[in-house]
Design a protein around this motif. Structure first.
Motif, PDB file in Angstrom:
ATOM      1  N   THR A 104       0.836  -1.189   0.000  1.00  0.00           N
ATOM      2  CA  THR A 104       0.000   0.000   0.000  1.00  0.00           C
ATOM      3  C   THR A 104       0.882   1.255   0.000  1.00  0.00           C
ATOM      4  OG1 THR A 104      -0.095   0.231   2.411  1.00  0.00           O
ATOM      5  CG2 THR A 104      -1.697  -1.260   1.368  1.00  0.00           C
ATOM      6  N   ALA A 105       0.284   2.368  -0.359  1.00  0.00           N
ATOM      7  CA  ALA A 105       1.031   3.628  -0.339  1.00  0.00           C
ATOM      8  C   ALA A 105       1.504   3.964   1.073  1.00  0.00           C
ATOM      9  CB  ALA A 105       0.156   4.754  -0.895  1.00  0.00           C
ATOM     10  N   ALA A 106       0.676   3.653   2.073  1.00  0.00           N
ATOM     11  CA  ALA A 106       1.048   3.941   3.459  1.00  0.00           C
ATOM     12  C   ALA A 106       2.239   3.091   3.895  1.00  0.00           C
ATOM     13  CB  ALA A 106      -0.139   3.699   4.383  1.00  0.00           C
ATOM     14  N   GLU A 107       2.260   1.827   3.510  1.00  0.00           N
ATOM     15  CA  GLU A 107       3.384   0.953   3.852  1.00  0.00           C
ATOM     16  C   GLU A 107       4.662   1.433   3.179  1.00  0.00           C
ATOM     17  OE1 GLU A 107       0.652  -3.097   4.380  1.00  0.00           O
ATOM     18  OE2 GLU A 107       1.637  -2.652   2.465  1.00  0.00           O
ATOM     19  N   TYR A 108       4.539   1.811   1.924  1.00  0.00           N
ATOM     20  CA  TYR A 108       5.713   2.296   1.196  1.00  0.00           C
ATOM     21  C   TYR A 108       6.245   3.581   1.822  1.00  0.00           C
ATOM     22  CZ  TYR A 108       8.394   1.370  -3.033  1.00  0.00           C
ATOM     23  OH  TYR A 108       9.379   0.993  -3.910  1.00  0.00           O
ATOM     24  N   ARG A 110       5.949   4.537   4.910  1.00  0.00           N
ATOM     25  CA  ARG A 110       6.554   4.280   6.215  1.00  0.00           C
ATOM     26  C   ARG A 110       7.974   3.743   6.075  1.00  0.00           C
ATOM     27  NH1 ARG A 110       7.478   5.834  11.247  1.00  0.00           N
ATOM     28  NH2 ARG A 110       7.911   4.067  12.619  1.00  0.00           N
ATOM     29  N   VAL A 111       8.178   2.811   5.153  1.00  0.00           N
ATOM     30  CA  VAL A 111       9.534   2.310   4.927  1.00  0.00           C
ATOM     31  C   VAL A 111      10.446   3.457   4.515  1.00  0.00           C
ATOM     32  CG1 VAL A 111      10.976   0.827   3.484  1.00  0.00           C
ATOM     33  CG2 VAL A 111       8.789  -0.026   4.349  1.00  0.00           C
ATOM     34  N   THR A 112       9.963   4.321   3.636  1.00  0.00           N
ATOM     35  CA  THR A 112      10.774   5.441   3.155  1.00  0.00           C
ATOM     36  C   THR A 112      11.073   6.438   4.270  1.00  0.00           C
ATOM     37  OG1 THR A 112       9.777   5.204   0.961  1.00  0.00           O
ATOM     38  CG2 THR A 112      10.905   7.280   1.429  1.00  0.00           C
ATOM     39  N   GLU A 113      10.082   6.713   5.111  1.00  0.00           N
ATOM     40  CA  GLU A 113      10.267   7.668   6.207  1.00  0.00           C
ATOM     41  C   GLU A 113      11.336   7.201   7.195  1.00  0.00           C
ATOM     42  OE1 GLU A 113       5.607   9.198   6.149  1.00  0.00           O
ATOM     43  OE2 GLU A 113       6.331   7.815   7.705  1.00  0.00           O
ATOM     44  N   VAL A 114      11.357   5.915   7.475  1.00  0.00           N
ATOM     45  CA  VAL A 114      12.338   5.390   8.425  1.00  0.00           C
ATOM     46  C   VAL A 114      13.680   5.130   7.748  1.00  0.00           C
ATOM     47  CG1 VAL A 114      12.898   3.492   9.997  1.00  0.00           C
ATOM     48  CG2 VAL A 114      10.541   4.350   9.865  1.00  0.00           C
ATOM     49  N   SER A 115      13.651   4.392   6.650  1.00  0.00           N
ATOM     50  CA  SER A 115      14.884   3.868   6.057  1.00  0.00           C
ATOM     51  C   SER A 115      15.643   4.888   5.220  1.00  0.00           C
ATOM     52  CB  SER A 115      14.564   2.636   5.202  1.00  0.00           C
ATOM     53  OG  SER A 115      13.936   1.651   5.994  1.00  0.00           O
ATOM     54  N   GLN A 153      11.807  -6.366  -2.420  1.00  0.00           N
ATOM     55  CA  GLN A 153      12.308  -5.335  -1.516  1.00  0.00           C
ATOM     56  C   GLN A 153      12.387  -3.975  -2.207  1.00  0.00           C
ATOM     57  OE1 GLN A 153      15.085  -6.148   1.646  1.00  0.00           O
ATOM     58  NE2 GLN A 153      15.633  -8.097   0.708  1.00  0.00           N
ATOM     59  N   SER A 154      11.377  -3.627  -2.986  1.00  0.00           N
ATOM     60  CA  SER A 154      11.439  -2.383  -3.745  1.00  0.00           C
ATOM     61  C   SER A 154      11.531  -1.156  -2.847  1.00  0.00           C
ATOM     62  CB  SER A 154      10.233  -2.260  -4.678  1.00  0.00           C
ATOM     63  OG  SER A 154       9.017  -2.266  -3.935  1.00  0.00           O
ATOM     64  N   ALA A 155      10.793  -1.136  -1.729  1.00  0.00           N
ATOM     65  CA  ALA A 155      10.823   0.032  -0.846  1.00  0.00           C
ATOM     66  C   ALA A 155      12.197   0.186  -0.195  1.00  0.00           C
ATOM     67  CB  ALA A 155       9.737  -0.088   0.219  1.00  0.00           C
ATOM     68  N   TYR A 156      12.742  -0.912   0.298  1.00  0.00           N
ATOM     69  CA  TYR A 156      14.066  -0.874   0.937  1.00  0.00           C
ATOM     70  C   TYR A 156      15.150  -0.513  -0.091  1.00  0.00           C
ATOM     71  CZ  TYR A 156      18.235  -2.570   3.390  1.00  0.00           C
ATOM     72  OH  TYR A 156      19.483  -2.678   3.966  1.00  0.00           O
TER      73      TYR A 156
END
Length: 339
Positions: A104-108, A110-115, A153-156
């Motif tokens: 989801t956009a929210a999950e993506y 969140r990964v971006t905000e932290v990582s 692992q596209s977001a990471y």
């Protein structure tokens, strides 16, 4: 910069487990004052005990690195209680194992905000204090996946690619102003960390690192070495990191083909995933009432604790000298044998 043997004030984000925790303990072995930043208070408390047992001074600072104001406040607290920050190590991250179309956009976000943004926030906080003093070191935890994206692992991978780009930009700005502050990046391979126990996983099997799997303690030593030698802009740690970077640069089409056939199964175990598996995307897996996951994950029986490439990377000057001496000796022998 202070001598590597002089106790320093060091900040490590993501210090409650995995690479961050192993790095914090490795700094502590030198007697450093280590500020431990992370969300999970159970893991932070256990990490602080390990830091003290290793000979360092520990300061626990619960913080979500996605919150820029909270990171800034954490830096203020560190300097008030431990002294001026000499080294800031960005490690904190989260991830999601899933095909891109299942996120989801929210999950993506969140990964971006932290990582990714967590590294930006940490770097900002460090530079606000280091630049006026014209000294200090920032170490960014990069990845082989910041040089080559892989499935699931596209977001990471996106976050690690972004870290590379923004770190290079900051590095050139520091050089342009002749700053005494240094920033370096350490690109790591697959590591046996607890992330594979608490990552958001939408696959039918539990995830695992891309083999070969390395011990987090070995990575911790690499991070400390990079902090001691920050004039080197980037470090490639582990044989698979070298292969990945070179493969991505020399023959990306082959990497596409290989990863499309092996990249998914190679990241999954034979163990079925469970709805009861912990997830640390929005809340720490080792939060209130949780358990301490430690530095190592579930793959300690498979992990590598030594790699010739890592040794050669650390002692590249000596390796080059020996290789050069060997070439000269060989050339001399050939010349003596000529009629």
């Amino acid at each position: 910069m202070p001598s590597p043997r002089t106790p320093r004030t060091v900040v490590v984000t993501g210090a409650s487990g995995g690479i961050g925790r192993a790095t914090a303990v490795e700094f502590a072995r030198r007697g450093d004052r280590v500020a431990l930043l992370a969300r999970g208070e159970v893991g932070l408390a256990a990490a602080a005990d390990e830091v003290r047992a290793a000979g360092g001074t520990a300061l626990v600072v619960p913080v979500d690195v996605a919150d820029a104001d909270a990171v800034e406040a954490a830096a203020d607290r560190v300097e008030a209680e431990l002294g001026e920050i000499d080294v800031w190590v960005n490690v904190a991250f989260t991830a999601a194992f899933a095909p891109f179309h299942e996120l989801t956009a929210a999950e993506y976000a969140r990964v971006t905000e932290v990582s990714y943004l967590g590294f930006v926030h940490g770097t900002m906080a460090a530079l606000r204090r280091m630049r006026p003093r014209d000294r200090g070191v920032i170490v960014q935890t990069g990845s082989a996946l910041g040089r080559r994206g892989i499935p699931l692992q596209s977001a990471y991978c996106g976050a690690k690619h972004a870290i590379k780009g923004f770190t290079e930009s900051v590095l050139t700005e520091l050089k342009a102003e002749g700053s005494g502050v240094h920033i370096t990046r350490v690109d790591l391979p697959g590591v046996n960390t607890p992330q594979f126990s608490w990552v958001l996983n939408k696959m039918p099997k539990r995830p695992q690192p891309v083999a070969p799997i390395y011990a987090p303690e070995l990575m911790g030593r690499a991070m400390v070495h990079a902090a001691d030698h920050p004039r080197r802009r980037a470090w490639w740690i582990g044989t698979p990191t070298v292969y990945t970077v070179l493969g991505a640069e020399v023959w990306p089409q082959f990497m596409d083909w290989y990863l499309s056939r092996n990249g998914i199964d190679g990241q999954l175990t034979d163990v079925d995933a469970s709805a009861d598996d912990p997830v640390n995307l929005h809340e720490p897996a080792d939060g209130d009432g949780g358990r301490d996951f430690g530095a190592e994950g579930r793959f300690s029986d498979q992990q590598w604790t030594w790699d010739a490439q890592i040794w050669a990377s650390r002692y590249h000057g000596a390796v080059a000298a020996v290789a050069g001496a060997g070439l000269l000796a060989g050339a001399s022998a050939l010349l003596r044998r000529r009629p």
